[in-house]
Design an enzyme around this catalytic site. Structure first.
Site: not given
Length: 322
Positions: A7, A161, A284
């Protein structure tokens, strides 16, 4: 230990849409400046940070809200195409270091399905990502059937997301901007989207469809027992009857990543809830610290075989990276 992180955000300045999330997040000025510097970069900061920390691959995706907040469907389609072409070029320039999740213009579901097919079959991307709702519309709605059909046919996963632009005014959050972002509300909203897919029968209609949720499953894995017992008590005249209990769609249709939740307690609980084959490592980037994510993974209290599954093997299988 091989590490694949999935991600990991980027931005492309060539898009017509102002899809930067930064206007919607109450961050410190120095944090905003850092993120603005890192999002469009691949070589000056990103690859050296990966090398320093032993991250073998980032699976890249257009940062939120991406094109999901674009009101003009034609612009959304053009921007998705441009973003995916740009992403494919970056991947080709750094073989083995990057892969990518396609942007999809769900403002027009049929054209979104066509762009998904192009991104997978022609550009070689490994899945897709949508930033929660698209202009207040959720993926359980009937107009998205062509998109689900294509996703299932291609056998690729859809990462759902959070979207920093809220779909509506949630009065609970008024006066508390710190709650209306990654601290809490994004996970609740995105987890709610996934629950709409379950309770709306999407996975009964498209049993081969697979979604991925970040942030250790957006609060959902810890509530599987409650989902089942409360669903069993619902009046069948007022709720679509599912083919199996809600918890059984996790694993079969829903996988999760560790993005931004670097807690061993949460990791072990999630694995117990949905199975070792359905949890994947994520950072992230650039919103979270790579070194913290890597240390979390390297010191995870897992057997070596299980650690390898979370670190890279599950991603290789679910995203077909081999």
């Amino acid at each position: 230990m091989k590490l694949i992180a999935l991600e990991e955000a980027f931005w492309c300045d060539k898009l017509q849409t102002d899809g930067s999330p930064l206007a919607h997040i109450p961050l410190k000025p120095e944090v905003l400046a850092k993120v603005r510097r890192l999002l469009p970069d691949f070589t000056e900061f990103r690859l050296p940070e990966m090398d320093t920390n032993g991250v073998d691959m980032q699976v890249l995706s257009l940062t939120a809200p991406g094109i999901q907040a674009q009101p003009d469907a034609d612009v959304a389609v053009a921007d998705a195409r441009a973003a995916n072409d740009f992403l494919a070029t970056v991947i080709s320039e750094h073989p083995g270091r990057f892969q990518g999740l396609a942007a999809v213009p769900l403002q027009d579901p049929k054209r979104a399905a066509a762009e998904l097919r192009r991104a997978i079959e022609e550009l070689g991307l490994c899945g897709a990502l949508v930033n929660d709702h698209t202009l207040g519309h959720y993926l359980d709605e009937p107009q998205y059937a062509p998109f689900w059909e294509t996703l299932q046919d291609l056998g690729v996963a859809l990462y759902i997301h959070p979207n920093p632009v809220p779909a509506d005014d949630w009065s609970l959050l008024r006066g508390y901007p710190g709650l209306d972002q990654a601290t809490w509300s994004w996970a609740a909203r995105t987890g709610g989207h996934a629950m709409r897919l379950i309770f709306g029968g999407v996975f009964d209609r498209f049993p081969g469809a697979k979604i991925i949720l970040g942030h250790m499953g957006e609060f959902l894995p810890s509530h599987l027992y409650r989902f089942d017992v409360r669903y069993a008590d619902l009046d069948p005249a007022k709720q679509l009857q599912l083919k199996k209990p809600p918890s059984e769609y996790f694993g079969a249709n829903i996988a999760i990543t560790t993005s931004g939740v670097f807690s061993h307690e949460a990791l072990v609980a999630a694995i117990h809830a949905i199975g070792i084959d359905n949890v994947m490592f994520s950072i992230d980037y650039p919103f979270e610290r790579t070194e913290a994510a890597v240390e979390f993974m390297r010191t995870a209290p897992l057997a070596p075989a299980d650690k390898a599954k979370v670190a890279h093997e599950n991603a290789e299988r679910i995203l077909r990276l081999k």
